[in-house]
Design a protein around this motif. Structure first.
Motif, short mmCIF file in Angstrom:
data_model
loop_
_atom_site.label_atom_id
_atom_site.label_comp_id
_atom_site.label_asym_id
_atom_site.label_seq_id
_atom_site.Cartn_x
_atom_site.Cartn_y
_atom_site.Cartn_z
N SER A 63 0.85 -1.20 0.00
CA SER A 63 0.00 0.00 0.00
C SER A 63 0.88 1.24 0.00
O SER A 63 1.12 1.85 1.03
CB SER A 63 -0.92 0.00 1.22
N SER A 64 1.37 1.59 -1.18
CA SER A 64 2.13 2.83 -1.30
C SER A 64 1.14 3.99 -1.32
O SER A 64 -0.07 3.81 -1.49
CB SER A 64 2.96 2.81 -2.58
N SER A 65 1.65 5.19 -1.16
CA SER A 65 0.76 6.35 -1.14
C SER A 65 0.03 6.51 -2.47
O SER A 65 -1.13 6.90 -2.50
CB SER A 65 1.52 7.62 -0.79
N ILE A 66 0.69 6.17 -3.58
CA ILE A 66 0.01 6.30 -4.87
C ILE A 66 -1.13 5.29 -4.99
O ILE A 66 -2.18 5.60 -5.55
CB ILE A 66 1.00 6.20 -6.06
N ASP A 67 -0.96 4.09 -4.44
CA ASP A 67 -2.04 3.10 -4.43
C ASP A 67 -3.25 3.63 -3.67
O ASP A 67 -4.39 3.46 -4.11
CB ASP A 67 -1.59 1.78 -3.78
N ILE A 68 -2.99 4.26 -2.56
CA ILE A 68 -4.07 4.83 -1.74
C ILE A 68 -4.80 5.92 -2.53
O ILE A 68 -6.04 5.95 -2.56
CB ILE A 68 -3.50 5.38 -0.42
N TYR A 69 -4.05 6.79 -3.20
CA TYR A 69 -4.68 7.85 -4.00
C TYR A 69 -5.50 7.29 -5.15
O TYR A 69 -6.57 7.79 -5.47
CB TYR A 69 -3.63 8.83 -4.53
N ILE A 70 -4.99 6.24 -5.79
CA ILE A 70 -5.73 5.61 -6.90
C ILE A 70 -7.06 5.06 -6.40
O ILE A 70 -8.12 5.32 -6.98
CB ILE A 70 -4.88 4.49 -7.55
N ILE A 75 -13.05 5.46 -5.72
CA ILE A 75 -14.20 5.39 -4.82
C ILE A 75 -14.96 6.72 -4.81
O ILE A 75 -16.19 6.74 -4.99
CB ILE A 75 -13.76 5.01 -3.39
N ILE A 76 -14.24 7.80 -4.62
CA ILE A 76 -14.88 9.13 -4.60
C ILE A 76 -15.48 9.44 -5.97
O ILE A 76 -16.60 9.96 -6.07
CB ILE A 76 -13.87 10.21 -4.17
N GLY A 77 -14.75 9.10 -7.03
CA GLY A 77 -15.23 9.37 -8.38
C GLY A 77 -16.53 8.65 -8.70
O GLY A 77 -17.46 9.25 -9.24
N VAL A 78 -16.60 7.38 -8.35
CA VAL A 78 -17.84 6.62 -8.60
C VAL A 78 -18.99 7.22 -7.80
O VAL A 78 -20.09 7.42 -8.32
CB VAL A 78 -17.67 5.12 -8.23
N THR A 105 -21.44 15.90 -10.96
CA THR A 105 -21.15 14.83 -11.92
C THR A 105 -19.78 15.01 -12.58
O THR A 105 -18.97 14.08 -12.56
CB THR A 105 -22.27 14.72 -12.98
N PRO A 106 -19.47 16.19 -13.15
CA PRO A 106 -18.14 16.32 -13.76
C PRO A 106 -17.00 16.28 -12.74
O PRO A 106 -15.90 15.83 -13.06
CB PRO A 106 -18.19 17.67 -14.48
N LEU A 107 -17.28 16.69 -11.51
CA LEU A 107 -16.26 16.58 -10.46
C LEU A 107 -15.95 15.10 -10.21
O LEU A 107 -14.78 14.71 -10.06
CB LEU A 107 -16.75 17.26 -9.18
N GLY A 108 -16.98 14.27 -10.19
CA GLY A 108 -16.77 12.83 -10.06
C GLY A 108 -15.99 12.28 -11.24
O GLY A 108 -15.09 11.44 -11.06
N GLY A 109 -16.29 12.77 -12.42
CA GLY A 109 -15.54 12.36 -13.61
C GLY A 109 -14.07 12.73 -13.51
O GLY A 109 -13.19 11.96 -13.91
N LEU A 110 -13.79 13.90 -12.93
CA LEU A 110 -12.39 14.30 -12.74
C LEU A 110 -11.67 13.36 -11.78
O LEU A 110 -10.49 13.03 -11.99
CB LEU A 110 -12.32 15.74 -12.22
N PHE A 111 -12.34 12.92 -10.73
CA PHE A 111 -11.73 11.96 -9.81
C PHE A 111 -11.44 10.63 -10.51
O PHE A 111 -10.41 10.00 -10.27
CB PHE A 111 -12.62 11.72 -8.58
#
Length: 127
Positions: A63-70, A75-78, A105-111
């Motif tokens: 669990s690197s920090s990039i994995d956590i961000y991905i 999750i937030i995007g969906v 909706t577009p904010l979720g798309g950005l995530f």
């Protein structure tokens, strides 16, 4: 971190089946064709990312920090993308459109784009 990805992947996958059936059977008579198509877009994106979260959850070695961000980006995007579409469509069908959901909706798309971009970056640095 793997457990979070697996939990949300399973939850989003299950809910996309429920919402897909709900849209196909119960909402078909209540929604316009455009509304039904928007609802289906939310369901499809939710399922695509449910599968992605499951694959990540089963394949992440650490669990690197990039994995956590991905994972959190997906999750937030969906949640923001798909669930705002559901809210917009259902509220419009009931003639009480919740317009405040429109910019979400577009904010979720950005995530979602961020999650995919970070995943690509991770592949490139490990390549």
């Amino acid at each position: 971190m793997n457990d979070i990805a697996l939990f949300f992947g399973s939850l989003f996958g299950m809910l996309s089946i429920v919402f897909g059936a709900f849209g196909a059977h119960l909402l078909k008579k209540k929604l316009t064709q455009d509304q039904l198509q928007s609802f289906e877009t939310g369901v499809k994106y939710q399922m695509y990312h449910a599968i992605t979260l499951l694959v990540l959850g089963f394949n992440l070695k650490e669990s690197s920090s990039i994995d956590i961000y991905i994972i959190y980006s997906f999750i937030i995007g969906v949640f923001l993308f798909s669930f705002s579409i559901y809210g917009l469509v259902l509220s419009a069908a009931n003639h009480k459109k919740m317009k405040f959901l429109g910019p979400i909706t577009p904010l979720g798309g950005l995530f979602l784009v961020l999650g995919w971009g970070l995943l690509l970056y991770q592949f490139l640095i490990n390549f």
